[in-house]
Motif scaffolding. Structure first.
Motif, PDB file in Angstrom:
ATOM      1  N   PHE A 118       0.819  -1.212   0.000  1.00 23.70           N
ATOM      2  CA  PHE A 118       0.000   0.000   0.000  1.00 23.70           C
ATOM      3  C   PHE A 118       0.854   1.264   0.000  1.00 23.70           C
ATOM      4  N   SER A 119       2.034   1.184   0.588  1.00 29.36           N
ATOM      5  CA  SER A 119       2.944   2.321   0.558  1.00 29.36           C
ATOM      6  C   SER A 119       3.363   2.630  -0.875  1.00 29.36           C
ATOM      7  N   ASN A 132       1.573   5.379  -6.577  1.00 30.04           N
ATOM      8  CA  ASN A 132       1.304   5.020  -7.979  1.00 30.04           C
ATOM      9  C   ASN A 132      -0.110   4.461  -8.116  1.00 30.04           C
ATOM     10  N   ASN A 133      -1.097   5.184  -7.595  1.00 27.68           N
ATOM     11  CA  ASN A 133      -2.448   4.641  -7.557  1.00 27.68           C
ATOM     12  C   ASN A 133      -3.132   4.797  -8.916  1.00 27.68           C
ATOM     13  N   THR A 134      -2.711   3.916  -9.832  1.00 28.16           N
ATOM     14  CA  THR A 134      -3.274   3.891 -11.179  1.00 28.16           C
ATOM     15  C   THR A 134      -3.565   2.452 -11.570  1.00 28.16           C
ATOM     16  N   ARG A 135      -4.441   2.303 -12.536  1.00 27.70           N
ATOM     17  CA  ARG A 135      -4.790   0.967 -13.006  1.00 27.70           C
ATOM     18  C   ARG A 135      -3.579   0.282 -13.626  1.00 27.70           C
ATOM     19  N   PRO A 195     -10.245  -4.701  -3.910  1.00 30.78           N
ATOM     20  CA  PRO A 195      -9.327  -3.563  -3.818  1.00 30.78           C
ATOM     21  C   PRO A 195      -9.834  -2.327  -4.555  1.00 30.78           C
ATOM     22  N   ASN A 196     -10.776  -2.513  -5.481  1.00 37.50           N
ATOM     23  CA  ASN A 196     -11.263  -1.393  -6.297  1.00 37.50           C
ATOM     24  C   ASN A 196     -12.163  -0.465  -5.496  1.00 37.50           C
ATOM     25  N   HIS A 218      -8.221   1.034  -3.148  1.00 39.95           N
ATOM     26  CA  HIS A 218      -8.125   1.274  -1.718  1.00 39.95           C
ATOM     27  C   HIS A 218      -6.690   1.070  -1.243  1.00 39.95           C
ATOM     28  N   LEU A 219      -6.341   1.758  -0.172  1.00 39.28           N
ATOM     29  CA  LEU A 219      -5.036   1.572   0.459  1.00 39.28           C
ATOM     30  C   LEU A 219      -5.204   0.779   1.743  1.00 39.28           C
ATOM     31  N   HIS A 220      -6.063  -0.211   1.684  1.00 35.45           N
ATOM     32  CA  HIS A 220      -6.267  -1.086   2.835  1.00 35.45           C
ATOM     33  C   HIS A 220      -6.760  -2.446   2.360  1.00 35.45           C
ATOM     34  N   LEU A 221      -6.669  -3.410   3.262  1.00 33.11           N
ATOM     35  CA  LEU A 221      -7.131  -4.779   3.024  1.00 33.11           C
ATOM     36  C   LEU A 221      -8.145  -5.096   4.124  1.00 33.11           C
TER      37      LEU A 221
END
Length: 214
Positions: free
Chosen positions: A17-18, A23-26, A70-71, A84-87
Motif C-alpha cells: 500500500f505504501s 502510484n495509484n493507477t490501473r 481492492p477497487n 483502496h489503500l487497505h485490506l
C-alpha cells in the motif's frame, strides 16, 4: 501456505500500500497484480478460512467470509484514485459480523452490525428504550474501557417519538453498532496471527450476544 507467509501479511500489505499510494493507477496495479495476489490476497483468503474455523467452534455456525475488493467505487467521489489503500475482510453469522482490517496507518479488529435493516432498527430502538438499554450502554462502556473505538452516532437528533433528554439518546441516534480495537503491528505480530485475531474477536462476544438477542 506457510505460517511465515500468513504472519507476514501485515508487513507485506503495508509495503504494497505504501508503493500503491505513490502510484495509484490501473496500469501500476495491473503490473503488480501478481504481487497482490501472492502476498496479500492468497494469505488473506487463508486467514479468512482459519479464523472462520475458530468462529465455527465458538458459535456453532459456519460464518460467511468476505475479502473486500481492492477497487474503489469512484462514481460519486471527488477522489478518483481507483484502489483502496487497505485490506479489509469480514466474517458474518446473521445478524452480527466480525471485521479485520490492515491499512497504511492502522490495524483493526472489530465486531457488531455496521448498519441495521428496517426491522432491526425498529427492534433496536424498542430495546434501547427498555431495560435492555442499560445493558447495551454498560457493554459499550466496558469495551471503551478496554480501548475499543466507537464511531459517532449517524443521527444528529434523537428520532421521534423519543425525547432529546432520553437516558440512552446516543444509542437511539445510531443506525448500527460496531466497535473496533486499534492495534500496533508489534501487538498483532506478537504471536500466531490467527490466534491473535480470534482472541480479539472473543472480547466482543457479549456485544454480539446482545445484538443477536435483539
Amino acid at each position: 501456505m506457510s505460517t511465515a507467509a500468513l504472519d507476514g501479511l501485515i508487513s507485506d500489505a503495508r509495503q504494497f500500500f505504501s508503493e500503491l499510494a505513490e502510484n495509484n493507477t490501473r496500469d501500476w496495479f495491473l503490473a503488480h497484480k501478481e504481487t497482490y495476489d501472492k502476498a496479500l490476497k492468497a494469505p488473506a483468503l487463508e486467514l479468512l478460512d482459519k479464523v472462520a474455523a475458530h468462529l465455527q467452534k465458538q458459535t456453532g455456525h459456519v460464518p460467511n467470509t468476505k475479502l473486500f475488493r481492492p477497487n474503489r467505487d469512484v462514481r460519486f467521489s471527488k477522489d478518483k484514485t481507483p484502489y483502496h489503500l487497505h485490506l479489509h475482510m469480514s466474517w458474518s453469522t446473521a445478524p452480527t459480523s466480525w471485521f479485520f482490517g490492515i491499512g497504511q496507518d492502522y490495524i483493526s479488529a472489530g465486531a457488531g452490525i455496521m448498519g441495521f435493516d428496517k426491522d432491526m432498527m425498529t427492534r433496536w430502538r424498542a430495546a434501547v428504550d427498555g431495560p435492555k438499554g442499560e445493558e447495551i450502554a454498560a457493554e459499550v462502556d466496558r469495551l471503551r474501557g478496554w480501548g475499543a473505538r466507537l464511531d459517532e452516532p449517524a443521527l444528529k437528533r434523537v428520532p421521534a417519538p423519543y425525547g432529546k433528554d432520553h437516558p440512552q439518546e446516543a444509542l437511539l441516534r445510531r443506525k448500527g453498532l460496531a466497535m473496533w480495537f486499534e492495534v500496533t503491528e508489534e501487538e498483532a505480530s506478537k504471536g500466531d496471527l490467527v490466534s491473535e485475531i480470534a482472541s480479539a474477536f472473543h472480547t466482543f462476544d457479549p456485544l454480539n450476544r446482545i445484538l443477536s438477542e435483539i
